[in-house]
Design an enzyme around this catalytic site. Structure first.
Site, PDB file in Angstrom:
ATOM      1  N   SER A 229      35.919 -82.960  -3.323  1.00 35.95           N
ATOM      2  CA  SER A 229      35.720 -81.852  -2.384  1.00 35.95           C
ATOM      3  C   SER A 229      35.920 -80.461  -2.961  1.00 35.95           C
ATOM      4  O   SER A 229      35.646 -79.476  -2.259  1.00 35.95           O
ATOM      5  CB  SER A 229      36.641 -82.028  -1.167  1.00 35.95           C
ATOM      6  OG  SER A 229      36.124 -83.004  -0.291  1.00 35.95           O
TER       7      SER A 229
ATOM      8  N   LYS B 107      33.102 -78.024  -2.641  1.00 34.46           N
ATOM      9  CA  LYS B 107      32.895 -77.128  -1.502  1.00 34.46           C
ATOM     10  C   LYS B 107      33.064 -75.666  -1.910  1.00 34.46           C
ATOM     11  O   LYS B 107      32.551 -74.770  -1.234  1.00 34.46           O
ATOM     12  CB  LYS B 107      33.855 -77.496  -0.368  1.00 34.46           C
ATOM     13  CG  LYS B 107      33.542 -78.851   0.289  1.00 34.46           C
ATOM     14  CD  LYS B 107      34.538 -79.173   1.396  1.00 34.46           C
ATOM     15  CE  LYS B 107      34.135 -80.420   2.193  1.00 34.46           C
ATOM     16  NZ  LYS B 107      34.368 -81.665   1.464  1.00 34.46           N
TER      17      LYS B 107
ATOM     18  N   SER C 159      38.807 -79.796   4.891  1.00 31.58           N
ATOM     19  CA  SER C 159      37.815 -80.422   3.996  1.00 31.58           C
ATOM     20  C   SER C 159      36.754 -81.181   4.781  1.00 31.58           C
ATOM     21  O   SER C 159      36.330 -82.272   4.395  1.00 31.58           O
ATOM     22  CB  SER C 159      38.498 -81.364   3.000  1.00 31.58           C
ATOM     23  OG  SER C 159      37.706 -81.537   1.845  1.00 31.58           O
TER      24      SER C 159
END
Length: 423
Positions: A123, A126, A180
């Site tokens: 993640s 991102k 997240s």
């Protein structure tokens, strides 16, 4: 063109090579092979003695090592092992497979472990989504979530968006950065890509364009959220470049420092609101924390990007392929930040390149005189024998239509006589 590149290689010790498309570096980039790439054996990075986790998935096969890409920012960074300034104290032992500590403002790299080694991002990807589209979306705009936005891997992280729910863009960013939310990632990517069925694909393509533009040539995105995808890679160095873009944005800094946020109720859908928390514990436990992003998948293991400020100095830490024991990802980041802040301000082993450093060299527009053109045609089999390595590399890169990575410029920036490999 092939004859010209071959002649340049022979005349100036320049070797052409080709790397897979997933590596994101333009193919056939001729450049001098960095001396540091093979001059020394890799120095092992400090690691704690911990048992590997049971049933850990086999990591994906990364693209082959790229001598040019591995030396972006300086020859000393071309290592799978430890690179720190000579004479400084040893960095802490962490389970992260690769990591890097750098100055957010000056771009100086303080140290790292395999900074250009390919890893899967989870993640922390991102942050690349944010670097690409955060300026393209109005944070006050209210949008409606579609069923396709919730098409995420079962059991993966989600902030709790509902189909037909109406949310502001700023709420989506908070859901992305604090919790997240992969549902928030899909929604933001769809909107930034025009809002249609191909919106996510367009945004992923834009993410890869952003990576190339800023010099993150080892980064290739397949999903906007960081959920695993075939051919998806990044590096600790690339994440630092991406973080530098993100922390230059005021909205990003505000989002990642937010401790908790409220998901609004959806009365028309009979759904109540709720509060969600920031999963990055650095902001609760570290003096001067500026925020960051956590990440985890079974394949990628734990990844982390974090930043902090002390005494007017802002540092960023990136780490990939870590385990949660004996320290969680943010704790490993904190210990590496402590180590970075303990170093004198002038210590450096390399540099975070800027978009200007890696911008494509513009093609010449003026036509040479007829006589000069004839002379150029006569000499097309190769450059003059007296052509320097730097000039030959520049010419070859222009011929290949690829960005000049300024490796030689990075070498000149290094203070003479200071070793940069080892402890």
């Amino acid at each position: 063109m092939r004859a010209a590149l071959a002649a340049l290689s022979a005349a100036a010790l320049i070797v052409p090579f080709q790397i897979p498309a997933s590596a994101a570096v333009p193919a056939a980039v001729p450049a001098a092979v960095p001396a540091a790439f093979s001059a020394k054996a890799d120095i092992p990075c400090p690691k704690p003695k911990v048992a590997p986790p049971p049933n850990r998935p086999k990591p994906p096969v990364p693209p082959p090592d790229d001598p040019v890409g591995s030396a972006i920012g300086g020859d000393a960074l071309a290592t799978h092992g430890l690179v720190v300034p000579a004479g400084v104290k040893k960095p802490p032992a962490v389970t992260a497979t690769t990591w890097l500590v750098a100055d957010l403002d000056t771009g100086e790299v303080l140290g790292g472990c395999g900074p250009h080694v390919y890893q899967t991002p989870a993640s922390v990807q991102k942050t690349l989504l944010a670097a690409t589209v955060i300026d393209k979306l109005d944070p006050k705009q209210k949008i409606t979530v579609t069923r396709g936005d919730l098409n995420i891997e079962p059991g993966s992280s989600a902030v709790g968006l509902v189909v037909g729910g109406k949310y502001t863009i700023s709420t989506l960013w908070l859901g992305l950065m604090l919790n997240s939310g992969n549902d928030a990632a899909n929604t933001l990517a769809r909107l930034a890509g025009g809002g249609g069925a191909d919106g996510v694909a367009k945004t992923v393509a834009a993410m890869n364009d952003t990576a190339k533009r800023i010099g993150a040539f080892q980064t290739h995105a397949v999903t906007p959220s960081g959920l695993d995808g075939q051919g998806q890679f990044t590096s600790a160095y690339d994440l630092a470049l991406i973080a530098r873009v993100c922390f230059g944005n005021a909205d990003f800094r505000r989002y990642v420092l937010t401790r908790s946020a409220q998901m609004p109720a959806q009365p028309q859908l009979k759904k109540g609101g709720f509060q969600f928390q920031n999963e990055n514990k650095l902001i609760f436990n570290y003096d001067g924390a500026l925020g960051g992003k956590t990440g985890f998948t079974q394949l990628a293991r734990h990844s982390y990007v974090g930043a902090a400020e002390r005494n007017g100095r802002r540092l960023v830490v990136t780490l990939l392929g870590a385990e949660a024991r004996p320290q969680r990802g943010y704790q490993q980041g904190a210990s590496l930040l402590d180590w970075g802040f303990s170093l004198p301000r002038d210590e450096s082993v390399g540099k975070l390149v800027s978009p200007e450093d890696v911008a494509p060299t513009p093609a010449p527009t003026s036509q040479p005189p007829a006589g000069q053109a004839a002379a150029s045609a006569t000499e097309s089999d190769g450059p003059p024998q007296a052509l320097s390595v730097a000039a030959a590399a520049s010419v070859a890169l222009v011929l290949a239509g690829t960005p000049l990575l300024l490796l030689l410029t990075q070498r000149r920036r290094r203070r003479p006589g200071r070793p940069t490999r080892g402890v």
